[in-house]
Design a protein around this motif. Structure first.
Motif, PDB file in Angstrom:
ATOM      1  N   ARG A  98     -22.773  21.545   3.390  1.00 46.88           N
ATOM      2  CA  ARG A  98     -22.464  23.070   3.104  1.00 46.88           C
ATOM      3  C   ARG A  98     -23.289  23.781   4.279  1.00 46.88           C
ATOM      4  NH1 ARG A  98     -24.939  26.539  -0.748  1.00 46.88           N
ATOM      5  NH2 ARG A  98     -25.872  24.674  -1.655  1.00 46.88           N
ATOM      6  N   ILE A  99     -22.478  24.617   4.934  1.00 44.55           N
ATOM      7  CA  ILE A  99     -23.240  25.508   5.932  1.00 44.55           C
ATOM      8  C   ILE A  99     -23.971  26.778   5.041  1.00 44.55           C
ATOM      9  CG2 ILE A  99     -22.895  26.987   7.822  1.00 44.55           C
ATOM     10  CD1 ILE A  99     -20.410  25.389   8.609  1.00 44.55           C
ATOM     11  N   ILE A 100     -25.286  26.998   5.653  1.00 42.74           N
ATOM     12  CA  ILE A 100     -25.953  28.203   5.038  1.00 42.74           C
ATOM     13  C   ILE A 100     -26.189  29.052   6.174  1.00 42.74           C
ATOM     14  CG2 ILE A 100     -28.115  28.878   4.229  1.00 42.74           C
ATOM     15  CD1 ILE A 100     -28.565  26.152   3.014  1.00 42.74           C
ATOM     16  N   ASP A 101     -25.597  30.214   5.988  1.00 43.89           N
ATOM     17  CA  ASP A 101     -25.485  31.403   7.104  1.00 43.89           C
ATOM     18  C   ASP A 101     -26.938  31.999   6.982  1.00 43.89           C
ATOM     19  OD1 ASP A 101     -25.223  33.410   8.734  1.00 43.89           O
ATOM     20  OD2 ASP A 101     -23.508  34.234   7.502  1.00 43.89           O
ATOM     21  N   LEU A 102     -27.677  31.818   8.177  1.00 42.07           N
ATOM     22  CA  LEU A 102     -29.024  32.381   7.965  1.00 42.07           C
ATOM     23  C   LEU A 102     -29.057  33.988   8.495  1.00 42.07           C
ATOM     24  CD1 LEU A 102     -31.252  29.614   9.634  1.00 42.07           C
ATOM     25  CD2 LEU A 102     -31.116  30.200   7.535  1.00 42.07           C
ATOM     26  N   ARG A 103     -27.793  34.371   9.091  1.00 40.49           N
ATOM     27  CA  ARG A 103     -28.084  35.750   9.643  1.00 40.49           C
ATOM     28  C   ARG A 103     -28.592  36.885   8.585  1.00 40.49           C
ATOM     29  NH1 ARG A 103     -22.321  36.097  11.681  1.00 40.49           N
ATOM     30  NH2 ARG A 103     -21.801  35.048   9.724  1.00 40.49           N
ATOM     31  N   GLY A 104     -29.677  37.530   9.306  1.00 42.32           N
ATOM     32  CA  GLY A 104     -29.883  38.568   8.134  1.00 42.32           C
ATOM     33  C   GLY A 104     -30.552  38.218   6.859  1.00 42.32           C
ATOM     34  N   ARG A 105     -30.765  36.971   6.720  1.00 42.96           N
ATOM     35  CA  ARG A 105     -31.404  36.266   5.453  1.00 42.96           C
ATOM     36  C   ARG A 105     -32.837  36.171   5.528  1.00 42.96           C
ATOM     37  NH1 ARG A 105     -27.197  33.849   2.545  1.00 42.96           N
ATOM     38  NH2 ARG A 105     -25.243  34.896   3.081  1.00 42.96           N
ATOM     39  N   PRO A 106     -33.600  36.229   4.397  1.00 44.06           N
ATOM     40  CA  PRO A 106     -34.849  36.161   4.526  1.00 44.06           C
ATOM     41  C   PRO A 106     -35.226  34.395   4.457  1.00 44.06           C
ATOM     42  CG  PRO A 106     -34.408  36.439   2.214  1.00 44.06           C
ATOM     43  CD  PRO A 106     -33.205  36.691   2.973  1.00 44.06           C
ATOM     44  N   LEU A 152     -33.694  30.620   1.220  1.00 42.78           N
ATOM     45  CA  LEU A 152     -33.826  30.388  -0.262  1.00 42.78           C
ATOM     46  C   LEU A 152     -32.854  29.404  -0.815  1.00 42.78           C
ATOM     47  CD1 LEU A 152     -33.492  34.368  -1.194  1.00 42.78           C
ATOM     48  CD2 LEU A 152     -35.389  32.885  -1.066  1.00 42.78           C
ATOM     49  N   GLU A 153     -31.672  29.048  -0.362  1.00 47.14           N
ATOM     50  CA  GLU A 153     -30.622  28.086  -0.705  1.00 47.14           C
ATOM     51  C   GLU A 153     -31.330  26.677  -0.351  1.00 47.14           C
ATOM     52  OE1 GLU A 153     -29.516  30.597   1.153  1.00 47.14           O
ATOM     53  OE2 GLU A 153     -27.484  30.939   1.115  1.00 47.14           O
ATOM     54  N   LEU A 154     -31.769  26.577   0.581  1.00 47.05           N
ATOM     55  CA  LEU A 154     -32.328  25.065   0.770  1.00 47.05           C
ATOM     56  C   LEU A 154     -33.580  25.026  -0.008  1.00 47.05           C
ATOM     57  CD1 LEU A 154     -32.422  22.689   2.524  1.00 47.05           C
ATOM     58  CD2 LEU A 154     -33.614  23.711   4.421  1.00 47.05           C
ATOM     59  N   ALA A 155     -34.539  25.892  -0.087  1.00 45.45           N
ATOM     60  CA  ALA A 155     -35.617  25.959  -0.922  1.00 45.45           C
ATOM     61  C   ALA A 155     -35.226  25.475  -2.393  1.00 45.45           C
ATOM     62  CB  ALA A 155     -36.529  27.271  -1.184  1.00 45.45           C
ATOM     63  N   ALA A 156     -34.372  26.030  -2.855  1.00 42.70           N
ATOM     64  CA  ALA A 156     -33.706  25.909  -4.322  1.00 42.70           C
ATOM     65  C   ALA A 156     -33.198  24.570  -4.425  1.00 42.70           C
ATOM     66  CB  ALA A 156     -32.700  26.961  -4.562  1.00 42.70           C
TER      67      ALA A 156
END
Ligand code: ADP
Ligand code: ZN
Ligand code: ZN
Length: 725
Positions: free
Chosen positions: A386-394, A401-405
């Motif tokens: 799965r791709i996690i879009d980092l743009r504008g995210r904390p 947050l997704e990876l930490a979860a």
């Protein structure tokens, strides 16, 4: 002139072949024997390549060779042909190429004598000893662990690739922990499993071509049983009285591979790697050359090891960059393996979960027969990506947050997590908060990387090492900002957030000391460390049974690479990393963090896997005219005065004939123009036709060799370069 001259390859800088009169009173031995000759005021040892009726050198200047060193040739006719081919193809002097093929001790005038080395095995006491009880003697503990896996024993050079185990073994024998096993009749301890249908089909295809040249690509995901096919092929060779040469990319992978072969093969298995002492290396080499080793495992340079009765060549992880030599003769051991198989009339098997685009192209054109293993052994499903879009995210020190979860979830499920970040150190840039000063390498003009543990600023290009200043050298402020993330910084954050998880970091810094990598890998394999942080060192070929989640912390690094191969490398690493995740009970998961979630190649990779990525990437290469749809050669030049290297390459570029298909790009400054105080430039040549490229190179070589500028600038040729900077 009826006595003729001997043509001898000598290891001297400009040397091609040198002519000598015969050693008085002797006739020429067979080509491949070493001959000692006078050279200037020295005596040198060279290799006889052939004889000729006469010489271009005037008779009065010819000297006689001093003595014949070998009764029987050290190098086989096939290897001599391979070396001549390599010298021509890579435009390198034959004398030096021949020297590369010999182990160090045999480059000198020493006798080529095999020394029997003891095969060590555990004694009854050794078998009853717990390796963990040897805490004070970590090397002994390592030897013990290795020998538990190898009941028929191992020679000390096959025990460790990180230290010379000979002395340790003798000490342990004195303590009664080891004994000498019979060296004569090694037995197979492991029984071969029955091959699954795909493996059987692969073996059948290879067997159909036994005893003749044929090239195969074994394209199989990680854990699909490729090594098992190698073992069967090697066993076939041994059963028919032949030898098998297996190339492997990394030293760190050698121990498990050597053990696996040693346990399976009823014969002598030797390993050639850089951790060997000179004597052990010569010994292993001679076993190969004399036919007393049945299986020879080795890294890049082992491609030149002669085999008395060759049966097959295997190149594991054929896409790996370590098969390309990066200085001197810049050869590709993978490409030479195919040529060698042709010269020896034997099959060659290239294996990988992520074959190079060049190799895939060859397979699709039918030059290589494509053998596929599509399923993981034991029915382990492929991981979900799965791709996690980092743009504008904390982000928290690089973690979304997704990876930490996901880390939380996998920790709770007793999984193991691998965070891949291909950048060592704490932060790639140190900036003054008040005036914007950045720390630059004084010799290379690149940013220094902050290593906070040692309070050091280091250059990853030239090794320059300085202390982090307490104050900004420009404005005196003591307020600094560390920009970007390296493995050290990620480790700090992980340890704070998941203090109980047990975290290890595996990168070039933590594995510098001998034995450190083996120890870290053991820690990771055992599952004691639940979170692994690593660079590509950890991404390659290691087997971690508990691994369930992979996080690619920064995919942008690969997507934004300046090199046209950057996406291919990223796809390979991501596929390799992902291929380790997941167990039978639990499907693995791969999370990819990026600011480029729409990147077409990245999407293709995530949606369709490596095979679809290859299709898209090859289409792009065809359009842009990069390899495999063209052939490249890179001429590099460097000097301490900025202008002469550039002028030298300009002169070369100007001399390229106008009527050729060779396209000239540059000269341009190298990506890091100044490195270790030298100015670096490069000229790239590209042509759809190999012969045109090579005839152009022959011409350019003469120009470069004769140029007066070459006295101030060093230059080198790189054929089929992998790195364009
Ligand atoms: P690869 O080299 O493709 O990563 P391996 O050959 O290491 O795969 O196989 C993965 C695992 O499956 C190994 O533990 C191996 O012993 C096992 N294995 C491979 N082939 C078979 C088979 N036909 N039957 C049972 N186990 C197998
Ligand atoms: Zn400042
Ligand atoms: Zn530097």
């Amino acid at each position: 002139m009826n006595e003729g001259v001997w043509r001898i390859a000598l290891p001297v800088p400009r040397g091609d072949l040198y002519d000598y009169l015969p050693v008085p009173g002797t006739s020429a031995p067979r080509p491949g024997c070493r001959i000692e000759v006078p050279f200037g005021r020295r005596q040198l040892s060279g290799v006889l390549i052939g004889t000729a009726a006469g010489s271009e050198i005037p008779a009065e200047s010819l000297r006689a060779a001093s003595r014949i060193l070998d009764e029987r040739p050290l190098l086989t006719p096939a290897i001599l042909k391979l070396l001549r081919f390599a010298a021509g193809y890579y435009h390198h002097p034959l004398g030096q190429v021949v020297a590369t093929a010999l182990p160090k001790l045999l480059r000198q005038s020493r006798p080529a004598q095999l020394r029997e080395v003891p095969i060590w095995a555990l004694s009854a006491t050794g078998k009853a000893t717990d390796p963990d009880s040897l805490k004070r003697a970590p090397r002994q503990a390592q030897v013990l662990r290795r020998l538990v896996d190898a009941p028929s024993g191992l020679a000390s050079h096959a025990i460790s690739t990180e230290f010379d185990a000979a002395a340790t073994c003798r000490t342990m024998a004195a303590r009664g922990l080891l004994e000498i096993a019979s060296a004569d009749s090694p037995v197979a301890v492991d029984v071969a499993p029955e091959l699954n249908p795909e493996q059987q089909a692969a073996m059948a295809a290879i067997r159909a071509q036994a005893g003749q040249f044929a090239s195969f690509l074994l394209d199989g995901v990680t854990g699909s049983g490729k090594t098992e096919v190698y073992l069967h092929l090697a066993a076939d060779c041994v059963a028919s009285g032949r030898q098998c040469l297996v190339l492997i990319p990394e030293i760190s992978l050698t121990p498990q591979m050597v053990t696996r072969f040693a346990r399976r093969i009823a014969g002598r298995v030797v390993a050639l790697h850089s951790g060997l002492s000179d004597t052990d290396r010569q010994n292993a080499w001679l076993h190969a050359a004399q036919g007393t080793a049945q299986v020879v495992l080795g890294t890049r340079s082992a491609i030149f090891t002669p085999l008395k009765r060759p049966g097959a060549l295997i190149v594991d992880e054929e896409h790996d960059g370590s098969y390309k030599q990066q200085d001197g003769m810049r050869y590709s051991a993978r490409d030479l393996a195919v040529r060698r198989a042709q010269l020896e009339s034997i099959p060659v098997l290239l294996g990988s979960a992520t074959p190079a685009l060049e190799t895939m192209h060859n397979a699709s054109r039918g030059r290589y027969q494509n053998l596929r293993l599509t399923k993981r052994i034991g029915g382990v499903p492929m991981p979900h990506s799965r791709i996690i879009d980092l743009r504008g995210r904390p982000v928290d020190e690089g973690l979304s947050l997704e990876l930490a979860a996901a880390i939380d979830t996998h920790l709770r499920a007793q999984g193991q997590i691998f965070l891949f970040l291909n950048r060592r150190g704490f932060a790639p840039t140190l900036l003054c908060h008040d005036c914007g000063w950045t720390a630059l390498c004084p010799r290379c003009d690149v940013r220094l990387v902050l290593h906070r543990r040692q309070a050091a600023l280091r250059c990853h290009h030239c090794g320059h090492d300085s202390r982090k200043p307490a104050r900004c050298p420009d404005c005196g402020s003591d307020s600094f900002v560390a920009l970007g993330h390296g493995t050290e910084r990620l480790e700090d954050r992980i340890r704070q957030r998941w203090p109980e998880a047990g975290c290890i970091r595996v990168d070039g810094d933590t594995t510098r000391r001998r034995g450190a990598l083996e120890k870290a890998l053991e820690e990771a394999r055992s599952g004691r460390a639940r979170i692994l942080i690593g660079t590509q060192i950890l991404a390659k070929g290691h087997d971690f049974p508990a691994l369930s989640l992979c996080g690619v912390v920064d995919a942008d690094q690969g997507l934004f690479g300046a090199d046209f191969r950057a996406p291919e490398r990223l796809a390979q690493i991501m596929t390799q990393v992902a291929g380790r995740a997941g167990r039978r009970e639990q499907r693995g998961e791969v999370l990819i963090q990026t600011h480029q979630p729409e990147h077409p190649l990245l999407r293709t990779l995530v949606r369709g896997g490596y095979a679809e990525f290859v299709g898209a990437a090859l289409a792009e290469r065809a359009q842009t005219g990069w390899p495999p749809f063209s052939h490249l050669a890179l001429i590099r030049a460097e000097c301490t005065v900025a202008t002469s290297a550039l002028a030298l390459l300009q002169e070369a570029a100007a001399s390229v004939p106008l009527d050729t298909t060779v396209e000239v790009m540059g000269p341009v400054p190298a990506q890091f123009e100044r490195r270790a105080g030298r100015y670096r430039y490069q000229l790239l040549l590209r042509s759809p036709q190999r012969p045109a490229l090579h005839s152009c190179l022959n011409h350019l070589r003469a120009v470069l060799e004769q140029s007066t500028l070459a006295r101030q600038a060093r230059w080198s040729l790189d054929i089929d370069p992998l790195d364009l900077d």
